[in-house]
Design an enzyme around this catalytic site. Structure first.
Site, PDB file in Angstrom:
ATOM      1  N   PHE A 112      14.715 -48.609 -45.691  1.00  0.00           N
ATOM      2  CA  PHE A 112      16.132 -48.558 -46.102  1.00  0.00           C
ATOM      3  C   PHE A 112      16.312 -48.118 -47.553  1.00  0.00           C
ATOM      4  CE2 PHE A 112      18.015 -51.758 -48.942  1.00  0.00           C
ATOM      5  CZ  PHE A 112      16.926 -52.542 -49.237  1.00  0.00           C
ATOM      6  N   LYS A 113      15.228 -48.155 -48.329  1.00  0.00           N
ATOM      7  CA  LYS A 113      15.329 -47.733 -49.727  1.00  0.00           C
ATOM      8  C   LYS A 113      15.854 -46.297 -49.854  1.00  0.00           C
ATOM      9  CE  LYS A 113      13.269 -51.506 -51.433  1.00  0.00           C
ATOM     10  NZ  LYS A 113      12.992 -52.319 -50.232  1.00  0.00           N
TER      11      LYS A 113
END
Ligand SMILES: *Cc1c(COP(=O)(O)O)cnc(C)c1O
Length: 499
Positions: A112-113
């Site tokens: 998700f970064k």
């Protein structure tokens, strides 16, 4: 909109300044002076908008020193089909009744970064130009695994920037390590640190607040900034997917009118769940923010007791991106909940620094407990959850997502709350393929295979596809070889920069 430091000793800044600097000079974090509320027109318009259009709308409130064209360039430069393998960017998956998962890992590094780190370089270079920053910007990153690769991908060959990533030598998965060590790009540097993530993060933070480094870099027309979630430019893009999830649930019919929702977030540094809190303050009817931890359950204890105490053993788990004992972004929450009481926040953070511990006052604790619910899942429960979800629902989830689902299961049992919930999935199962394979495949299939071979077996046996960002990883050449003691991180930076 103006930005302040949570510790109150740095004068106000514009968004461009806050994003360019990363961390305030008093050691605090930049926060907006107020959280805007979305208008009736916004809500109506967003129903039929794409992810990118929603992003432009939300970012505009916070980046009022950017033109709408600049915001569009940033948003479309980041969220497009060169970088993301799903046109919806952050799709909801309706696995079955009462199991809705938002997949935040369709970007290039499969965690998700990417949601923030694909756009941060655009925000940062636009910001730097806006404040006429002429220095080269040196991005320092401490990573528990996923931020490092996502930041390297985001910043590689971005003109006017250099990026230096520190990761804990024994604290990341083989896939994570290989993703970083094979990173290409003229402006990228990677070093392993002998220590854990907190050692790496503390090292980076202390270099930021050490004026001798600032001076040496300054003399060479360089300036440090951060791509960790302490940078406002990291946090802001994360608000978008919570608003977007809400709009998608309404479009799908799960929510009607002003029906509330719950959000379940596998949490480490408290950045992701804090973005959900901001979305709530902007008007998304989130009822409970469910904070899921692994065996490093410092946040579970904090939310239950009001005492934050990092004096405990650091556990190495199969959800390593959450192996964190100092959740930096909690500072921003405390600033909001105390009505911007920077003295109180400074006191707590000083106590954390000195004694590894602080206790919030009763009123703050009450507010936290009204908003949040917390629990944790250990490795055994995590594996069970992956196994069960695959067996019953034919959905393959990574270890972090499984922690969240397990905690949500307990929440539902304990409270009986039937409010529709979105469980945030923070990584592709292939990013933590070894643990996932252990959960869903028989040991005999895995015997004698290395972590990369296991991915192929996992793919064959489950009929799922290895994402491009992870495929063929073991065939790529290793380009980075530096290892450093935590005390030597400063020198390592100077060496990398040739100073
Ligand atoms: C970073 C990360 C987390 C933790 O997110 P925070 O914003 O640090 O709370 C959880 N899962 C994965 C896969 C991550 O990469």
């Amino acid at each position: 909109m103006k930005y302040h430091s949570t510790r109150g000793r740095q004068s106000v800044s514009s968004a461009a300044e806050a994003i360019t600097r990363g961390l305030a000079s008093d050691g605090g974090l930049f926060v907006p002076d107020r959280i805007p509320r979305l208008s009736e027109e916004d809500w109506a318009a967003m129903e039929n908008e794409t992810y990118q259009e929603r992003a432009c709308r939300i970012l505009a409130y916070y980046l009022d020193d950017f033109s709408s064209e600049e915001i569009r360039d940033c948003v479309y430069g980041a969220y497009n089909d060169n970088q993301f393998d799903d046109p919806r960017i952050a799709p909801l998956v309706f696995v079955k009744e009462n199991l809705v998962i938002q997949e935040l890992w369709h970007g290039p590094t499969c965690a998700f970064k990417d949601m923030a780190l694909q756009i941060l370089p655009h925000l940062l270079t636009t910001s730097a130009a806006k404040i006429e920053e002429k220095s080269e910007i040196v991005i320092l990153v401490a990573t528990s695994g996923d931020t490092g690769k996502a930041a390297l991908e985001g910043f590689k060959d971005v003109p006017g920037t250099r990026i230096i990533v520190f990761f804990p030598e024994d604290g990341v998965s083989e896939v994570q390590k290989r993703q970083m060590l094979t990173q290409e790009g003229e402006n990228v540097h990677v070093a392993a640190v002998y220590g854990n993530f907190d050692d790496a993060q503390t090292g980076v933070k202390s270099i930021f607040s050490n004026s001798s480094y600032t001076e040496i870099l300054g003399k060479n027309q360089m300036k440090m900034s951060s791509a960790n979630s302490i940078n406002w430019g990291r946090l802001l893009p994360q608000i978008v997917y919570y608003v977007s999830a809400y709009m998608d649930l309404k479009a799908e019919g799960t929510l009607k009118g002003n029906d509330p929702m719950n959000i379940v977030v596998p949490t480490g540094n408290f950045g992701n769940i804090l973005a959900a809190f901001y979305a709530r303050q902007m008007g998304v009817p989130i009822q409970k923010l469910i904070c899921a931890s692994n065996a490093n359950n410092v946040l579970t204890d904090f939310i239950h007791s009001g005492v934050y105490d990092r004096n405990r053993n650091f556990a190495k788990t199969i959800s390593p991106s959450m192996d964190i004992l100092i959740s930096s972004n909690l500072e921003r929450l405390l600033y909001e909940l105390t009505g911007h009481d920077d003295k109180k926040v400074s006191g707590w953070m000083e106590a954390l620094n000195q004694d590894g511990r602080y206790e919030v006052d009763e009123a703050t604790k009450q507010q936290i407990q009204n908003l949040f619910w917390a629990d944790f899942a250990d490795d055994e429960k995590t594996i069970e959850m992956i196994q069960q979800t695959w067996a019953e629902d034919h959905y393959l989830m990574d270890t972090h997502t499984a922690v969240a689902r397990k905690v949500y299961e307990r929440y539902a049992e304990e409270t009986g709350d039937e409010t529709p919930a979105v469980i945030v999935s923070t990584a592709s199962p292939y990013k933590f393929g070894n643990s996932v394979a252990q959960a869903v495949l028989s040991t005999e299939r895995l015997e004698g295979r290395n972590e990369f071979e296991v991915l192929t077996v996992l793919s064959e046996q489950t009929g799922t596809t290895i994402p491009v960002g992870i495929r063929d990883l073991e065939k790529r050449p290793i380009l980075h070889h530096t290892k450093t003691a935590k005390e030597e991180m400063g020198q390592t930076i100077l060496d990398f920069l040739g100073l």
